[in-house]
Scaffold this active site. Structure first.
Site: not given
Ligand code: M6R
Length: 612
Positions: A2, A27, A74, A100-101, A485, A489, A492, A508, A607
């Site tokens: 947010c 955000r 968000w 926000n939170g 990594e 990416k 995402e 395996h 983010k």
């Protein structure tokens, strides 16, 4: 998650809020809204979806005024919808709140408020805050005190912006564990989750601390602690220009940030070596020989991409310093009662410096007596303020949700820290240090070289395999970390199923998944492991996989087992990760581009993850 922005001053606040929200969209982008004081009333416009939808709504239902707050969401409590979008009103439309939170005790508070007759319209935890402030305000007729009393009752995390029709010349803001700054203008003042939202107007701000709140007027700002005592804070001046928050001709922030990496790496290397060139010098780190000799283990704790940067550190520190290093994702570390004490160094890594799990891990480590070193990008962020030592990563704003330049900067920080600790403890001969340092100083031009040469090969590979549904990443040692990594990416931003595996582990079990035309990215830049990884690539190729290899220049035998090869310039073994990751970033970017995905704002993500 947010984004919050607020403006109070002499001009119409709506364009300021909308522009601010657009720079905060990284955000969260589930909904957007504004509340504006207009002719003595609060007008709210809000809608599901991106800020662009809000912009369109405001064309149909315009509003103007000189005081306002805005929010981009968000979603946590309640689905993304018009009604759950912020701002939220108190029942008589007198008080409006953006948040926000997460208010952890909202259910209990909601029931008490409902018993008093308050009616809830949304599924959010935030609406509780609007009603609580209203309830206290009705009791004492003092808005600032009503906000303070509310802060004493709510549990969890918050950054808040509050408007009230009875106080049309002020905004009240508060924060705990979610970022919020108070921007200082001339004849106007601001609140924002992050500086890009207000950089067009000011570079100066107060960074609010936990459980602090602010009374903001056009020409006055007062800061308070949770007990209502006025406090004083130094003005922080952000040393960034407006272009840093713009695309500057690139199609996406992610691409711009990928291309900024030579400079970011250079910035992280300059001024980090002593004048005689024989030592690493890290401002902000007070870990000398005496402190290091007191340490018998290291934990590196972080989330997502920052965790993978931390894993690079684990491999390097264990090999070059011979101290046991555990690397943990913060969401696991914080709940596992880790075996740490005053002889443990805990390194937390975070771009935003606000990630809730990482921040909690830091607090846990401190409570157990461990020394905490933060590797952080965002200056003045919660993690930077709470850590005992801070190594800033100097990557500048990273706006794309998918982290690229911040990862490179974190990896460079790991290189520098490893060299520093190894030198202090005497495990690195000067000759080796000088060799590594020279190789490090070549990295910016080597990254540039990859960026210049690799794109055509990667685009042609992407064109051939754009319809792939599964992509495996394999590597050994540091190359395995890079594979993780790379795989993250691709997930995402291209929404492709992708798995990273230690190349030797394939046989395996996972190799059963390899079939004709399965895509495999094989990373084989570690010379000592090259033959082993090459054999694993041969094994998947024999089962029909299409292989994109990333290898060091000169290792031409890779071409026998790969369909396409991207070569990185030759470097010291400990420095390959930062180079090998660049083609992976480009691969994910061009796959997502080819698939038509929203690269800078991938679905379901934000983010800065300030909730658990
Ligand atoms: O701000 P942080 O570095 O603490 O964030 C950690 C992760 O949320 C972050 O790296 C995330 O995995 C990125 N979206 C990866 O591209």
């Amino acid at each position: 998650m947010c984004g919050i922005v607020g403006y109070i001053g002499g001009q119409n606040c709506v364009p300021v809020l909308i522009n601010g929200l657009e720079s905060l969209e990284y955000r969260g982008y589930d909904s957007a809204g504004v509340a504006v004081i207009s002719n003595g009333a609060i007008e709210i416009r809000k809608t599901k979806g991106k800020v662009e939808n809000l912009r369109n709504l405001l064309l149909e239902q315009p509003v103007s005024g000189t005081v306002g707050i805005g929010h981009t969401r968000w979603a946590t409590h309640g689905a993304p919808s018009d009604v759950n979008a912020h701002p939220h009103f108190s029942n008589d439309d007198k008080i409006a709140v953006v948040h926000n939170g997460i208010i952890e005790n909202y259910q209990e508070l909601k029931e008490k408020l409902q018993a008093k007759g308050y009616v809830f319209h949304s599924d959010t935890d935030t609406e509780t805050v609007a009603h609580l402030i209203d309830d206290f305000y009705k009791q004492n007729n003092d808005l600032l005190e009503a906000v303070r009393l509310t802060l004493n009752v709510i549990e969890g995390s918050y950054a808040l912006g509050v408007l009230c029709t009875d106080y049309p010349d002020q905004i009240i803001a508060a924060r705990k564990e979610s970022p919020l700054i108070v921007g200082i203008g001339e004849g106007s003042n601001f609140i924002a989750s992050d500086i890009p939202a207000i950089l067009n107007y000011t570079k100066n701000a107060y960074i609010l601390g936990d459980k602090e709140f602010a009374l903001i007027k056009a020409d006055e700002i007062k800061l308070y602690d949770i007990d209502g005592n006025e406090i004083h804070r130094d003005v922080y001046t952000y040393n960034w220009d407006v272009e840093a928050a713009q695309k500057n001709g690139y199609d996406h922030f992610m691409l711009k940030e990928i291309y900024e990496q030579p400079k970011v790496v250079m910035d992280n290397l300059s001024r980090r070596f002593s004048a005689d060139g024989k030592h690493v010098e890290l401002d902000g780190i007070k870990l000398g020989r005496a402190e290091l000799e007191n340490i018998n283990q290291i934990y590196i704790v972080a989330c997502g991409t920052a965790y993978y940067a931390g894993l690079v550190g684990k491999y390097l520190l264990e090999r070059m310093v011979r101290i046991p290093v555990n690397s943990e994702v913060a969401s696991e570390f914080r709940y596992k009662d880790p075996l740490i004490d005053e002889h443990t160094l805990v390194i937390v890594v975070s771009q935003s410096g606000e990630t809730a799990d990482t921040l909690s891990a830091l607090k846990l480590a401190k409570a157990k007596g461990s020394r905490v070193l933060g590797i952080v990008n965002a200056v003045g962020s919660s993690i930077a303020r709470e850590a005992d030592d801070v190594l800033y990563t100097l990557a500048g704003f990273e706006i794309a949700v998918a982290s690229t330049k911040a990862f490179s900067a974190q990896v460079i920080a790991m290189y520098l820290l490893t060299l520093h600790i190894a030198q202090e403890l005497g495990t690195l001969p000067e000759k080796d240090f000088l060799e590594i340092k020279e190789a490090m100083l070549r990295l910016p031009s080597q990254i540039n070289d990859i960026l210049t040469k690799a794109v055509p090969a990667i685009r042609s590979f992407v064109d051939k395999y754009i319809s792939s549904k599964n992509v495996f990443y394999i590597g050994r040692g540091l190359d395995y970390v890079v594979s993780m990594e790379g795989s993250l990416k691709l997930k995402e931003i291209a929404y492709l199923h992708s798995e990273p595996y230690a190349a030797g582990e394939l046989k395996h079990g996972p190799i059963a998944l390899i079939e004709s035309a399965t895509l495999v990215v094989g990373v084989a830049t570690q010379e000592s492991l090259f033959d082993k990884t090459r054999s694993n690539m041969q094994e998947v190729k024999a089962r029909g996989a299409k292989v994109l290899a990333i290898a060091m220049q000169g290792n031409r035998s890779i071409e026998e087992v790969a369909d396409d090869v991207i070569y990185i310039p030759r470097t010291h073994w400990m420095l390959t990760s930062v180079l090998a990751n660049i083609p992976q970033q480009l691969f994910a970017y061009y796959m997502a581009l080819g698939l038509g995905e929203d690269i800078d704002k991938p679905r379901n993500l934000a983010k800065s993850v300030t909730v658990e």
